[in-house]
Design an enzyme around this catalytic site. Structure first.
Site, mmCIF file in Angstrom:
data_model
loop_
_atom_site.group_PDB
_atom_site.id
_atom_site.type_symbol
_atom_site.label_atom_id
_atom_site.label_comp_id
_atom_site.label_asym_id
_atom_site.label_seq_id
_atom_site.Cartn_x
_atom_site.Cartn_y
_atom_site.Cartn_z
ATOM 1 N N LYS A 156 -5.064 11.359 12.414
ATOM 2 C CA LYS A 156 -5.229 10.097 11.709
ATOM 3 C C LYS A 156 -6.129 10.334 11.374
ATOM 4 O O LYS A 156 -8.498 10.739 11.123
ATOM 5 C CB LYS A 156 -5.721 8.194 13.023
ATOM 6 C CG LYS A 156 -5.160 7.560 12.726
ATOM 7 C CD LYS A 156 -3.712 7.200 12.544
ATOM 8 C CE LYS A 156 -3.846 6.081 12.387
ATOM 9 N NZ LYS A 156 -1.998 5.957 12.186
HETATM 10 P P1 NAD Z 1 -0.073 -3.204 6.555
HETATM 11 O O1 NAD Z 1 -1.912 -3.122 6.438
HETATM 12 O O2 NAD Z 1 0.662 -2.937 5.708
HETATM 13 O O3 NAD Z 1 0.048 -4.524 7.433
HETATM 14 C C1 NAD Z 1 -0.568 -5.269 8.411
HETATM 15 C C2 NAD Z 1 -0.436 -6.383 8.652
HETATM 16 O O4 NAD Z 1 -1.129 -6.928 9.818
HETATM 17 C C3 NAD Z 1 -0.333 -7.545 7.849
HETATM 18 O O5 NAD Z 1 0.824 -8.495 7.393
HETATM 19 C C4 NAD Z 1 -1.925 -8.284 7.865
HETATM 20 O O6 NAD Z 1 -1.850 -9.158 7.578
HETATM 21 C C5 NAD Z 1 -1.417 -8.291 9.624
HETATM 22 N N1 NAD Z 1 -2.674 -8.287 10.326
HETATM 23 C C6 NAD Z 1 -4.336 -7.782 9.773
HETATM 24 N N2 NAD Z 1 -5.094 -7.990 11.018
HETATM 25 C C7 NAD Z 1 -4.797 -9.147 12.055
HETATM 26 C C8 NAD Z 1 -4.633 -9.957 12.770
HETATM 27 N N3 NAD Z 1 -5.940 -9.696 13.421
HETATM 28 N N4 NAD Z 1 -4.871 -10.704 13.658
HETATM 29 C C9 NAD Z 1 -2.710 -11.214 12.865
HETATM 30 N N5 NAD Z 1 -2.848 -10.361 12.192
HETATM 31 C C10 NAD Z 1 -3.155 -9.218 11.187
HETATM 32 O O7 NAD Z 1 0.181 -2.577 7.923
HETATM 33 P P2 NAD Z 1 1.873 -1.698 8.229
HETATM 34 O O8 NAD Z 1 1.102 0.092 7.745
HETATM 35 O O9 NAD Z 1 2.324 -2.812 8.609
HETATM 36 O O10 NAD Z 1 0.807 -1.673 9.892
HETATM 37 C C11 NAD Z 1 0.920 -2.775 11.108
HETATM 38 C C12 NAD Z 1 1.182 -1.525 12.278
HETATM 39 O O11 NAD Z 1 1.957 -0.475 12.511
HETATM 40 C C13 NAD Z 1 -1.024 -0.742 12.246
HETATM 41 O O12 NAD Z 1 -0.374 -0.647 13.963
HETATM 42 C C14 NAD Z 1 0.089 0.546 11.968
HETATM 43 O O13 NAD Z 1 -1.213 1.959 12.640
HETATM 44 C C15 NAD Z 1 1.757 0.637 12.653
HETATM 45 N N6 NAD Z 1 2.207 1.498 11.848
HETATM 46 C C16 NAD Z 1 2.070 1.752 10.989
HETATM 47 C C17 NAD Z 1 3.366 2.381 10.468
HETATM 48 C C18 NAD Z 1 4.254 3.147 8.696
HETATM 49 O O14 NAD Z 1 4.175 3.768 8.779
HETATM 50 N N7 NAD Z 1 3.216 2.182 7.984
HETATM 51 C C19 NAD Z 1 4.037 3.639 11.224
HETATM 52 C C20 NAD Z 1 3.856 3.309 12.765
HETATM 53 C C21 NAD Z 1 2.518 2.340 13.547
#
Ligand code: NAD
Length: 414
Positions: A104
């Protein structure tokens, strides 16, 4: 206070090790990240001043193959968070049987406060600083919170410029025009949808009209809402960092997406009543999908969760103390290292396509993804029922045992 995610990850590993009687010498190796790099990322800002940002890249384990893991841009990034996310990546890749270890990366920055130029310079400098650790045979970054396909394109270009030729396989989640994969953008959400549907069917709960609440409307939460609505589910609540919205009769997925595209948030969407993030987690619903950041469901609020099922689209949204409370209350938790593995599965497909310079149709990618998710879901469920443990314990045991087997087979160097 929010639990330290690294302590959370260690606690989960230690618990799995106890249940499975893991060889103590293997356990000792797995408790430490293989490599940790901290870098200074100086950027000349638009006002002419130079500002330094701190970045990290952590390899947790590479026994099963090159390491794989996203890059996060967020003001709360810290080394222990990156270490935890790297460890979870190791188990996740093993759970879905793809030949990668876990890594990561992250930069302590609020990307929304940077101009496009500053963001590009930050990304290229960070990529240069972690250059010794990354590469298609070594470690392959991908998008995470606060990063996107444009950022992956800049990293791919920076790496390629240093090598003198194009190396598309150094990152995944790239734009299609430079070697990205069809279906990658929605893959994490699509995997979440497959395991949500599988869980509902397993619990004999109807998929049609299942009431779903989603925290986070980013790259994962946004498409998850759309894909679950396509399955006939009713999205009754959504939130992001600025607040949420609730409508027990259902929110319009198209309306939510349009409002988000226009304003950058779902807060203020008029199809329901405004709610806070805390209220979203406690909504009366069938499935709660945390898709934002870690440490959201804790011992302070786990007794207020009303969902029958939690599908962890985010990494580490539930603390171990909350896990116990949810288990005692009969709430099924489908753990992150299974539920959100669709992203890394299609990242693996993207890397395979890049290495072969031969690209697949979206239909083919989605069909392969579905098979990976459904088979992995069954493997974890069978193990949970067999060993009488939770789905998280089963997934961790499965992941750890596959990594342990690879480690033991290779032997301890030197
Ligand atoms: P992103 O940055 O595209 O979106 C994050 C979302 O979470 C946004 O809508 C933001 O407003 C919201 N957010 C942030 N802080 C917050 C809080 N304190 N309370 C409520 N909402 C909040 O990120 P993403 O890529 O969608 O990732 C989201 C989660 O999924 C993370 O935990 C990430 O590690 C996990 N994840 C992502 C992927 C991927 O392919 N992008 C793959 C596996 C896991």
């Amino acid at each position: 206070m929010k639990q330290n995610p690294w302590h959370q990850a260690l606690e989960q590993l230690d618990q799995a090790a106890r249940i499975m009687n893991l060889d103590p010498s293997v356990h000792e190796v797995l408790r430490f990240p293989k490599r940790t790099l901290e870098v200074a990322v100086p950027v000349r800002m638009e006002d002419g001043n130079v500002k330094n940002f701190t970045g990290y890249r952590v390899h947790h384990n590479t026994s099963r193959g090159p390491s794989k893991g996203g890059i996060r841009y967020h003001p709360d990034v810290h080394l222990d968070e990156v270490k935890a996310l790297a460890m979870w990546m190791t188990w996740k890749c093993a759970v879905v049987s793809i030949p990668y270890g876990g890594a990561k990366g992250g930069v302590v920055v609020e990307p929304k406060e940077l101009s496009l130029n500053e963001l590009e310079h930050l990304t290229r400098r960070y990529a240069s600083e972690i250059l010794p650790l990354i590469g298609p045979e070594r470690d392959i970054p991908a998008p995470d919170v606060g990063t996107d396909e444009q950022i992956m394109a800049w990293i791919m270009d920076t790496y390629s410029m240093n090598h003198g030729y194009s190396v598309p396989g150094v990152v995944t989640g790239k734009p299609l025009s430079i070697g990205g994969s069809a279906g990658r953008a929605q893959s994490t959400a699509r995997g979440v949808m497959y395991v949500t549907v599988a869980t509902l069917k397993h619990l004999a709960m109807p998929v049609d009209e299942a009431r779903i609440a989603v925290q986070g409307f980013g790259k994962v939460g946004g498409p998850a809402v759309e894909l679950l609505a396509e399955q006939g589910c009713r999205i009754i609540g959504v939130s992001d960092h600025l607040g949420g919205v609730h409508n027990p009769r259902g929110l319009s997925p198209v309306g939510l997406a349009a409002h988000h595209a226009e304003t950058g948030t779902i807060a203020g969407f008029e199809g329901g009543v405004p709610i806070t993030n805390e209220e979203l987690l406690a909504l009366d619903c069938d499935v709660l999908i945390p898709a934002a950041i870690e440490g959201q469901i804790t011992e302070a609020n786990a007794d207020r969760v009303q969902a029958r099922v939690i599908v962890e689209a985010a990494n580490g949204p539930t603390t171990p103390a909350a896990d116990e409370i949810l288990h005692d209350r009969g709430i099924q938790v489908v753990p992150d290292i299974l539920a959100n593995a669709g992203g890394v599965a299609v990242s693996y497909f993207e890397w395979v396509q890049d290495l072969q310079a031969y690209f697949w149709s979206e239909h083919e990618v989605n069909a392969r993804l579905r098979r990976v998710m459904e088979e992995s879901y069954i493997a974890v469920l069978d193990l949970a029922e067999d060993r009488k443990v939770t789905m998280r314990q089963a997934a961790t045991i499965l992941g750890v045992s596959r990594v342990a087997e690879a480690h033991t087979t290779r032997g301890l160097f030197p």
